[in-house]
Structures are given as structure tokens and as C-alpha cells.
Write an enzyme that holds these catalytic residues in place. Sequence first.
Site, PDB file in Angstrom:
ATOM      1  N   ASP A   1      -1.175 -28.263  39.128  1.00  0.00           N
ATOM      2  CA  ASP A   1      -1.638 -29.596  39.314  1.00  0.00           C
ATOM      3  C   ASP A   1      -2.843 -29.651  38.888  1.00  0.00           C
ATOM      4  O   ASP A   1      -3.823 -29.106  39.731  1.00  0.00           O
ATOM      5  CB  ASP A   1      -1.388 -30.163  40.809  1.00  0.00           C
ATOM      6  CG  ASP A   1      -1.607 -31.571  40.980  1.00  0.00           C
ATOM      7  OD1 ASP A   1      -1.651 -32.428  39.932  1.00  0.00           O
ATOM      8  OD2 ASP A   1      -1.760 -32.123  42.107  1.00  0.00           O
ATOM      9  N   ASP A  16      -0.563 -34.590  33.866  1.00  0.00           N
ATOM     10  CA  ASP A  16      -1.183 -33.395  34.302  1.00  0.00           C
ATOM     11  C   ASP A  16      -0.507 -32.580  35.510  1.00  0.00           C
ATOM     12  O   ASP A  16      -1.108 -31.984  36.394  1.00  0.00           O
ATOM     13  CB  ASP A  16      -2.510 -34.005  35.069  1.00  0.00           C
ATOM     14  CG  ASP A  16      -2.218 -35.010  36.189  1.00  0.00           C
ATOM     15  OD1 ASP A  16      -0.810 -35.156  36.611  1.00  0.00           O
ATOM     16  OD2 ASP A  16      -2.928 -35.282  36.972  1.00  0.00           O
ATOM     17  N   GLU A  17       0.973 -32.269  35.603  1.00  0.00           N
ATOM     18  CA  GLU A  17       1.366 -31.407  36.288  1.00  0.00           C
ATOM     19  C   GLU A  17       2.768 -31.037  35.979  1.00  0.00           C
ATOM     20  O   GLU A  17       3.461 -31.806  35.305  1.00  0.00           O
ATOM     21  CB  GLU A  17       1.587 -32.182  37.687  1.00  0.00           C
ATOM     22  CG  GLU A  17       2.513 -33.449  37.832  1.00  0.00           C
ATOM     23  CD  GLU A  17       2.474 -34.010  39.357  1.00  0.00           C
ATOM     24  OE1 GLU A  17       2.994 -32.996  40.182  1.00  0.00           O
ATOM     25  OE2 GLU A  17       2.458 -35.003  39.606  1.00  0.00           O
TER      26      GLU A  17
END
Length: 412
Positions: free
Chosen positions: A11, A107-108
Site C-alpha cells: 500500500d 496505489d495498492e
Amino acid sequence: MAKARIILHVDMNSFYASVEQAYNPELKGKAIAIAGNPKERRGIIVTSSYEARAKGIYTTMSVGEALRKLPELILLPPDFQKYRTASKAMFSILRSYTNLIEPVSIDEGYLDISEISDERHPLEIAKEIQMRIYRELDLPCSIGIAPNKFLAKTASDMKKPMGITVLRKRDVPEKLWPLPVINMHGVGESTAKKLAAIKVETIGDLAHIDELIIKKALGKNGERLKRRANGEDTREVDPNAIYQTKSVGNSTTLPFDETDIDVLEKTFLKLSEKVAERLDAKKLCGTTISIQIRDADWHNHSKSKTFQNPIHEKNRIYEEALELFHKSWDGVPIRLLGITVSNVLERRQSAEQLSLFNFEQFAKQEPIYNIIDEIEKKFGKGAIQKGIEINKKSYASKTSFSKDFFEDLKDR
């Protein structure tokens, strides 16, 4: 005996703000925030640096409020292409370890490192990934290590920024059960209120509640949440998940709390156009339409309708959204409107269900379908298609708030 799975959840920390600081080192150590147009109330904080968060700046705070609280706050408009580039680079690093990667947002993502953990300790792998992303991209991230996706996601939230957390199933009673149920991944405000109504205040309460009670309150989702509260999650890390779009939507925050019906209807028309463009860009259609309304007091309301046959045309989306709106709006001032088409599928896979109203239309087309069948028997399935697909370049769906960045990761 089946081999235990080892899942990582990577993350990125304060992703947009961190990317801006990586591109411009002069911003490092400073309170910055990414926001929309500061001249209108669309200027809501999307994300902020940890330096800004430490001084009380948070996501969804209005730009005006943020500047009153922190006059030295540096405001930047979102640069979606910059974030997409950074995301591609991050996933490229992850892919150098395993192909069992499931991106879940820009973003993860999850990694299944079960096979390579025989050669190296999972903690060593996680530390190396974290340091590579930091050294090569100048971006911080947190990583959760666990035997399943739910616990890995939960673990990655425990230490930010630049944290690495191991969460085993045996740790659940001590580390999760005492926490408020709202802290649990998958439980939002609405679900938390329903749980409170049946006296479920902590994750431990949820873990021990009678199955009949939770099922009555939340249906199948309640059963799923009870299993998660006990640390159980059988979902696989699925690299093909990026090909599975479940919904396409768009929303907008109005410049002022609005009650003018003409303005609201024009807003729905613009949203319908954007949703239709995105469906067209992806060659999708959907059988359910939903509208979202957020009033001036930040209360969210939604209403949906499911159809027998999928829709994708702008006018149809607009008409159905407007009908839902008029049925549900009670005249209160509105802050935000949104439209989502869900239960989507590829248009070429959709087939209208015969009914008393469209049978005649299909009867007229039956000879054509018979010819298509004969051609496909001779030359193969898909040799001839209804209509012509033109791969026109479109920027309709290129927004950071959707999962359209998945296009960057496909077929690599």
C-alpha cells in the site's frame, strides 16, 4: 497437507502527494495537498502529505477550511498522468518477484509469494520490496504480511508510513477483536450503524455473533464479515481480476448547495455523457443503474434499478437516472450527484432477453442469425460480428479515481 499461503499487501503511502514530492524535491518535508479547483468547492482535499496530516489536514476537507487551518499549505492540482506513470513503475517492481499479483487500485496490490518464500524469508522479501520502491522511485509504502488477503490488507494499515507488519490468524483475538468494528476493512459507516443496531460494537462482537442474527441484519455480506472478523478469507490472489470491471460511474461535487431543478438535471445529463463515454471506451454495458445523492449535511442517499436488458446509451442512462432522482429527492439542498452503471459485461457478450415487446424485432433478424451461424461453423466463432468495432483513441475513461489505469498493466 496444503501449503500455507503467504500474501503481501503493498500500500503506497499518501501516493499522490508522495509522487509530487518525488518529482519536486523542494516539496519534501513540506505540508502539501492535492485538490481540485480551489476557486470552487470542487476544491476538496483528495490527499495530503504526512506533514500536512500532522497539522490537521485530512481527505474531503474543503480547500477553504484547509487554508484557514494551515495558511502555509501548498495546494497542487492532480496530475493523473504522473500518478499513472509512478503506478506502472511500482507494479513493474512487484512483478519482478512474482506473476501472482492482483492490483486493486492505482496505489495498492496483493502478491502471493508462497512459492518463493521457500527460498527467502517473507519478511526479507517485504523489506527488499519496500526499499527498492523507495530507492528507485523515491516513494514510501507500507506492507502487510499474512496468510490471506483480508489480514494482509489489515496489516498494511497498521504502520504508516514505511511500515511492515506481520499478522497471523492466531494474532486476531489480541490485535483485532478489541478494535471498533468501523476500523475493520469492508465496514463503512452505513454497515457500522446496522451493526450497532444489533449491539455489535467491536470486531470481537462481530466474530462471536450468532450467524442467524448477522444474516438477518446484513444478508450474505454479514456472513462474510463474520468470517473476516475471525481471520478467515479464502480468496485467491487473482492476476486476471484487472480484466473484470464490475461498474462504471462518475460523480461531481456542485459549486454550491443546489436546489434548482434545471441545474440538477443538467448535472445528471453531463454525468450520463461521461458514464456513457467510459462504457463506450471499454465496450461495456450494464444491467443496473444507481444514483448517489449527498446533501448539504453530508448525508448520502442512493437508489438503484435493475433491467432485464443491459444499457449503455447516454439518453437511456440519463432518463433512468432522472426518474430515480425524482422518486427519491425531497427538495433538500444537494452537494454531490453521481451515476453508476453496474453488473457490467462486454457488449458482444450481452444478449437481449426475448419479450412480448421485442420478439417481433428478433423474429425479423432470425434469418441474419442463421447466416451468421453458418459462417461461424465454417470459419470459426467470431468470424463475423454484429457491427464494426473501431478502436478509436479516447480519454473519456482516463481518470485516477477509477480503475482505468489497469489498462496500463494488461498483457505485459
